[in-house]
Design a protein around this motif. Sequence first.
Motif, mmCIF file in Angstrom:
data_model
loop_
_atom_site.group_PDB
_atom_site.id
_atom_site.type_symbol
_atom_site.label_atom_id
_atom_site.label_comp_id
_atom_site.label_asym_id
_atom_site.label_seq_id
_atom_site.Cartn_x
_atom_site.Cartn_y
_atom_site.Cartn_z
ATOM 1 N N CYS A 1 20.193 27.773 42.199
ATOM 2 C CA CYS A 1 20.379 28.979 41.090
ATOM 3 C C CYS A 1 20.124 30.423 41.645
ATOM 4 O O CYS A 1 20.882 30.861 41.396
ATOM 5 C CB CYS A 1 19.703 28.515 40.070
ATOM 6 N N PRO A 2 19.100 30.554 42.391
ATOM 7 C CA PRO A 2 18.942 31.998 42.745
ATOM 8 C C PRO A 2 19.943 32.634 43.630
ATOM 9 O O PRO A 2 20.136 33.847 43.557
ATOM 10 C CB PRO A 2 17.795 32.056 43.636
ATOM 11 N N LYS A 3 20.398 31.491 44.612
ATOM 12 C CA LYS A 3 21.534 31.897 45.553
ATOM 13 C C LYS A 3 23.011 32.226 44.469
ATOM 14 O O LYS A 3 23.631 33.292 44.785
ATOM 15 C CB LYS A 3 22.068 30.881 46.331
ATOM 16 N N LEU A 4 23.143 31.621 43.412
ATOM 17 C CA LEU A 4 24.294 31.514 42.871
ATOM 18 C C LEU A 4 24.442 32.984 41.993
ATOM 19 O O LEU A 4 25.184 33.913 41.710
ATOM 20 C CB LEU A 4 24.458 30.655 41.562
ATOM 21 N N VAL A 5 23.120 33.492 41.430
ATOM 22 C CA VAL A 5 22.782 34.913 40.712
ATOM 23 C C VAL A 5 23.092 35.920 41.782
ATOM 24 O O VAL A 5 23.610 36.792 41.520
ATOM 25 C CB VAL A 5 21.228 34.958 40.224
ATOM 26 N N ASP A 6 22.698 35.542 42.742
ATOM 27 C CA ASP A 6 22.822 36.853 44.165
ATOM 28 C C ASP A 6 24.362 36.697 44.472
ATOM 29 O O ASP A 6 24.642 38.034 44.937
ATOM 30 C CB ASP A 6 21.961 36.557 45.372
ATOM 31 N N SER A 7 24.960 35.712 44.083
ATOM 32 C CA SER A 7 26.355 35.756 44.861
ATOM 33 C C SER A 7 27.109 36.737 43.713
ATOM 34 O O SER A 7 28.541 36.849 44.216
ATOM 35 C CB SER A 7 26.804 34.360 44.776
ATOM 36 N N LYS A 8 26.615 36.966 42.551
ATOM 37 C CA LYS A 8 27.564 37.972 41.861
ATOM 38 C C LYS A 8 28.309 39.044 42.503
ATOM 39 O O LYS A 8 29.487 39.458 42.469
ATOM 40 C CB LYS A 8 26.709 38.335 40.535
ATOM 41 N N VAL A 9 27.556 39.706 43.528
ATOM 42 C CA VAL A 9 27.764 40.798 44.399
ATOM 43 C C VAL A 9 29.008 40.508 45.019
ATOM 44 O O VAL A 9 29.892 41.462 45.155
ATOM 45 C CB VAL A 9 27.008 41.496 45.413
ATOM 46 N N CYS A 10 29.369 39.322 45.281
ATOM 47 C CA CYS A 10 30.619 38.826 46.208
ATOM 48 C C CYS A 10 31.592 38.884 45.272
ATOM 49 O O CYS A 10 32.996 39.115 45.962
ATOM 50 C CB CYS A 10 30.341 37.348 46.599
ATOM 51 N N PHE A 11 31.725 38.952 44.093
ATOM 52 C CA PHE A 11 32.928 39.017 43.125
ATOM 53 C C PHE A 11 32.997 40.545 42.545
ATOM 54 O O PHE A 11 33.898 40.782 41.562
ATOM 55 C CB PHE A 11 32.823 38.270 42.017
ATOM 56 N N ASP A 12 32.448 41.629 43.020
ATOM 57 C CA ASP A 12 32.627 43.080 42.465
ATOM 58 C C ASP A 12 34.172 43.313 42.694
ATOM 59 O O ASP A 12 34.629 43.964 41.614
ATOM 60 C CB ASP A 12 31.768 43.892 43.231
ATOM 61 N N ASP A 13 34.737 43.175 43.642
ATOM 62 C CA ASP A 13 36.199 43.556 43.745
ATOM 63 C C ASP A 13 37.223 42.855 43.046
ATOM 64 O O ASP A 13 38.118 43.299 42.410
ATOM 65 C CB ASP A 13 36.557 43.675 45.236
ATOM 66 N N THR A 14 36.902 41.377 42.956
ATOM 67 C CA THR A 14 37.716 40.750 42.185
ATOM 68 C C THR A 14 37.663 41.102 40.714
ATOM 69 O O THR A 14 38.422 41.108 39.818
ATOM 70 C CB THR A 14 37.401 39.191 42.177
ATOM 71 N N ILE A 15 36.423 41.472 40.234
ATOM 72 C CA ILE A 15 36.064 41.950 38.829
ATOM 73 C C ILE A 15 36.666 43.328 38.727
ATOM 74 O O ILE A 15 37.440 43.386 37.755
ATOM 75 C CB ILE A 15 34.727 41.951 38.457
ATOM 76 N N GLN A 16 36.670 44.085 39.473
ATOM 77 C CA GLN A 16 37.331 45.254 39.253
ATOM 78 C C GLN A 16 38.908 45.007 39.290
ATOM 79 O O GLN A 16 39.503 45.916 38.557
ATOM 80 C CB GLN A 16 36.985 46.063 40.758
ATOM 81 N N ALA A 17 39.511 44.318 39.851
ATOM 82 C CA ALA A 17 40.772 43.899 39.829
ATOM 83 C C ALA A 17 41.106 43.466 38.461
ATOM 84 O O ALA A 17 42.219 44.153 37.790
ATOM 85 C CB ALA A 17 41.461 43.175 41.073
#
Length: 253
Positions: A101-117
């Motif tokens: 779960c801590p890794k899943l929380v930290d992985s949010k940064v991976c989706f910054d560009d998809t969220i921007q799109a």
Amino acid sequence: MFNKVLFAVAFLGIVSAKPFDETASPADVNEYRVAHAKQFLLTLREACVNRSGSEEGYQQFLSAVPPAVRCLKSRIDWPQMMMDMKLMTQDNRKKVFETYCPKLVDSKVCFDDTIQALSTCLARDTKASREILGEMFSGAVTLFCKNDGEFIYETRKPEFRSCITGVKKHIKECKSTKIASTTPWTEYGREECSELVKARDCLKGKVNSCDSRTVMDIVDIYYNPIFKANNCLTMPALATDDQGAIIESLNEV
């Protein structure tokens, strides 16, 4: 159309990927995932064109996905996580979720560009839209990790699976009118908020009949951030059966 896109974002693959269906073959699971990915992309492209007048956000999304996947793989051993959760027992579930779960929380940064799109597709105020999508992501991870994976055990119950099967039909039956569907979700006023509250209450009534609270928890990953961003539940005369509980949950976000 807009609601379909947002629910796809809200689910974030938690239920559609079927990682815990022990009866499905790898080929069946892969075929299911590919079919849903194609449908999501078609829906997203149409929504982007209809709402922004161009494919800009859609093309940004396509470009952002491969780096997001690479980033996710660098942070989480996904096949191992799926295996650990498939073999998880009541005795070791706490350890499994404390690991991932801590890794899943930290992985949010991976989706910054998809969220921007997606924000470019769905709203003129991309900053506010990013915040809504970010809260949807966080809400999905929180539900997934709550009580050391209680969600996983709930999804294995027959009532959950039968309930999920009917959700798409219920969404159509309870959908809001064109007003809320065409207004940017960062710009809802009293009328649009009223539409959304009624749609949510209608869906809750449908879902409650199948005795799986988990399904409504998933649905609220979509509704709650929009309610919060537009102050929907604090508007006079906009009541919902669960207003107090929803406001309390929003304050925890």
